[in-house]
Write a protein that holds these residues in place. Structure first.
Motif, PDB file in Angstrom:
ATOM      1  N   GLY A  30     -51.155 -66.562-120.704  1.00  0.00           N
ATOM      2  CA  GLY A  30     -51.386 -66.551-122.144  1.00  0.00           C
ATOM      3  C   GLY A  30     -50.047 -66.680-122.832  1.00  0.00           C
ATOM      4  N   GLY A  31     -50.057 -67.137-124.075  1.00  0.00           N
ATOM      5  CA  GLY A  31     -48.815 -67.436-124.784  1.00  0.00           C
ATOM      6  C   GLY A  31     -48.122 -66.233-125.396  1.00  0.00           C
ATOM      7  N   SER A  32     -48.798 -65.094-125.467  1.00  0.00           N
ATOM      8  CA  SER A  32     -48.213 -63.904-126.088  1.00  0.00           C
ATOM      9  C   SER A  32     -48.838 -62.678-125.437  1.00  0.00           C
ATOM     10  N   PRO A  33     -48.189 -61.512-125.568  1.00  0.00           N
ATOM     11  CA  PRO A  33     -48.807 -60.298-125.016  1.00  0.00           C
ATOM     12  C   PRO A  33     -50.214 -60.057-125.574  1.00  0.00           C
ATOM     13  N   SER A  34     -50.435 -60.337-126.849  1.00  0.00           N
ATOM     14  CA  SER A  34     -51.781 -60.099-127.395  1.00  0.00           C
ATOM     15  C   SER A  34     -52.799 -61.072-126.812  1.00  0.00           C
ATOM     16  N   GLN A  35     -52.373 -62.305-126.506  1.00  0.00           N
ATOM     17  CA  GLN A  35     -53.306 -63.239-125.861  1.00  0.00           C
ATOM     18  C   GLN A  35     -53.574 -62.812-124.419  1.00  0.00           C
ATOM     19  N   VAL A  36     -52.551 -62.358-123.716  1.00  0.00           N
ATOM     20  CA  VAL A  36     -52.749 -61.861-122.349  1.00  0.00           C
ATOM     21  C   VAL A  36     -53.778 -60.731-122.373  1.00  0.00           C
ATOM     22  N   GLU A  37     -53.630 -59.806-123.319  1.00  0.00           N
ATOM     23  CA  GLU A  37     -54.559 -58.683-123.424  1.00  0.00           C
ATOM     24  C   GLU A  37     -55.978 -59.175-123.722  1.00  0.00           C
ATOM     25  N   ALA A  38     -56.105 -60.156-124.620  1.00  0.00           N
ATOM     26  CA  ALA A  38     -57.424 -60.707-124.960  1.00  0.00           C
ATOM     27  C   ALA A  38     -58.063 -61.382-123.750  1.00  0.00           C
ATOM     28  N   ILE A  39     -57.262 -62.092-122.957  1.00  0.00           N
ATOM     29  CA  ILE A  39     -57.770 -62.757-121.757  1.00  0.00           C
ATOM     30  C   ILE A  39     -58.285 -61.705-120.765  1.00  0.00           C
ATOM     31  N   VAL A  40     -57.510 -60.646-120.576  1.00  0.00           N
ATOM     32  CA  VAL A  40     -57.896 -59.585-119.643  1.00  0.00           C
ATOM     33  C   VAL A  40     -59.202 -58.926-120.092  1.00  0.00           C
ATOM     34  N   GLU A  41     -59.323 -58.656-121.405  1.00  0.00           N
ATOM     35  CA  GLU A  41     -60.559 -58.065-121.923  1.00  0.00           C
ATOM     36  C   GLU A  41     -61.742 -59.007-121.710  1.00  0.00           C
ATOM     37  N   SER A  42     -61.519 -60.293-121.931  1.00  0.00           N
ATOM     38  CA  SER A  42     -62.580 -61.288-121.756  1.00  0.00           C
ATOM     39  C   SER A  42     -63.028 -61.363-120.300  1.00  0.00           C
ATOM     40  N   ILE A  43     -62.067 -61.353-119.368  1.00  0.00           N
ATOM     41  CA  ILE A  43     -62.407 -61.358-117.936  1.00  0.00           C
ATOM     42  C   ILE A  43     -63.265 -60.125-117.636  1.00  0.00           C
ATOM     43  N   GLY A  44     -62.840 -58.982-118.145  1.00  0.00           N
ATOM     44  CA  GLY A  44     -63.580 -57.736-117.919  1.00  0.00           C
ATOM     45  C   GLY A  44     -65.006 -57.823-118.419  1.00  0.00           C
ATOM     46  N   GLU A  45     -65.197 -58.404-119.619  1.00  0.00           N
ATOM     47  CA  GLU A  45     -66.543 -58.540-120.191  1.00  0.00           C
ATOM     48  C   GLU A  45     -67.401 -59.492-119.356  1.00  0.00           C
ATOM     49  N   PHE A  46     -66.848 -60.651-119.008  1.00  0.00           N
ATOM     50  CA  PHE A  46     -67.606 -61.636-118.235  1.00  0.00           C
ATOM     51  C   PHE A  46     -67.998 -61.060-116.872  1.00  0.00           C
ATOM     52  N   ALA A  47     -67.048 -60.403-116.200  1.00  0.00           N
ATOM     53  CA  ALA A  47     -67.311 -59.856-114.863  1.00  0.00           C
ATOM     54  C   ALA A  47     -68.315 -58.710-114.945  1.00  0.00           C
ATOM     55  N   SER A  48     -68.194 -57.900-115.988  1.00  0.00           N
ATOM     56  CA  SER A  48     -69.075 -56.751-116.156  1.00  0.00           C
ATOM     57  C   SER A  48     -70.538 -57.197-116.343  1.00  0.00           C
ATOM     58  N   LYS A  49     -70.733 -58.303-117.070  1.00  0.00           N
ATOM     59  CA  LYS A  49     -72.096 -58.849-117.231  1.00  0.00           C
ATOM     60  C   LYS A  49     -72.682 -59.273-115.890  1.00  0.00           C
ATOM     61  N   ALA A  50     -71.789 -59.620-114.950  1.00  0.00           N
ATOM     62  CA  ALA A  50     -72.233 -60.023-113.603  1.00  0.00           C
ATOM     63  C   ALA A  50     -72.279 -58.811-112.671  1.00  0.00           C
ATOM     64  N   GLY A  51     -72.063 -57.614-113.222  1.00  0.00           N
ATOM     65  CA  GLY A  51     -72.140 -56.404-112.416  1.00  0.00           C
ATOM     66  C   GLY A  51     -70.870 -56.081-111.644  1.00  0.00           C
ATOM     67  N   GLU A  52     -69.764 -56.702-112.020  1.00  0.00           N
ATOM     68  CA  GLU A  52     -68.495 -56.479-111.309  1.00  0.00           C
ATOM     69  C   GLU A  52     -67.527 -55.690-112.189  1.00  0.00           C
ATOM     70  N   LYS A  53     -66.890 -54.713-111.586  1.00  0.00           N
ATOM     71  CA  LYS A  53     -65.863 -53.934-112.291  1.00  0.00           C
ATOM     72  C   LYS A  53     -64.592 -53.928-111.444  1.00  0.00           C
ATOM     73  N   PRO A  54     -63.422 -54.031-112.092  1.00  0.00           N
ATOM     74  CA  PRO A  54     -62.194 -53.996-111.293  1.00  0.00           C
ATOM     75  C   PRO A  54     -61.944 -52.592-110.753  1.00  0.00           C
ATOM     76  N   THR A  55     -61.398 -52.512-109.538  1.00  0.00           N
ATOM     77  CA  THR A  55     -61.044 -51.198-108.999  1.00  0.00           C
ATOM     78  C   THR A  55     -59.738 -50.707-109.617  1.00  0.00           C
ATOM     79  N   HIS A  56     -58.853 -51.614-109.993  1.00  0.00           N
ATOM     80  CA  HIS A  56     -57.590 -51.267-110.653  1.00  0.00           C
ATOM     81  C   HIS A  56     -57.242 -52.344-111.675  1.00  0.00           C
TER      82      HIS A  56
END
Length: 117
Positions: free
Chosen positions: A43-69
């Motif tokens: 991502g181009g900035s720390p805030s974009q990196v954070e937004a990408i990480v949150e988006s990954i978390g949301e998409f994965a969570s809908k598929a029943g996946e949660k990160p261990t760390h």
């Protein structure tokens, strides 16, 4: 396999927030590898990196996946998300270049995913 792979779901989460230069590293044939896949993006900035990480978390969570760390959210320069078989790394461009994960495992198969416009 009827359902989407976790790698595909993670990739969609990255693209949703305009993450770029996505690389999927297939580590399944690498001796002693800690997981099956690395998904690397930036991502181009720390805030974009954070937004990408949150988006990954949301998409994965809908598929029943949660990160261990999840580590790196304090500075959002390099955030690593551990989904056991899939490790996700979201970087700022200069940090990504510095650590150069793509070349640590030269035997890994790399699949570059085109940036969405």
């Amino acid at each position: 396999m009827g359902k989407k792979s976790l790698v595909s779901i993670i990739t969609e989460g990255i693209q949703e927030k305009k993450g770029t230069d996505i690389v999927v590293m297939d580590l399944r044939k690498i001796e002693g590898s800690i997981c099956n896949y690395f998904v690397i993006a930036q991502g181009g900035s720390p805030s974009q990196v954070e937004a990408i990480v949150e988006s990954i978390g949301e998409f994965a969570s809908k598929a029943g996946e949660k990160p261990t760390h999840v580590v790196g959210l304090e500075s959002c320069q390099w955030v690593a998300m551990d989904y056991t078989d899939v490790m996700v790394h979201v970087f700022l461009p200069d940090v990504r270049e510095y650590y150069d994960l793509e070349h640590l495992w030269e035997d890994a198969k790399l699949k570059k995913i085109a940036n969405l416009d």
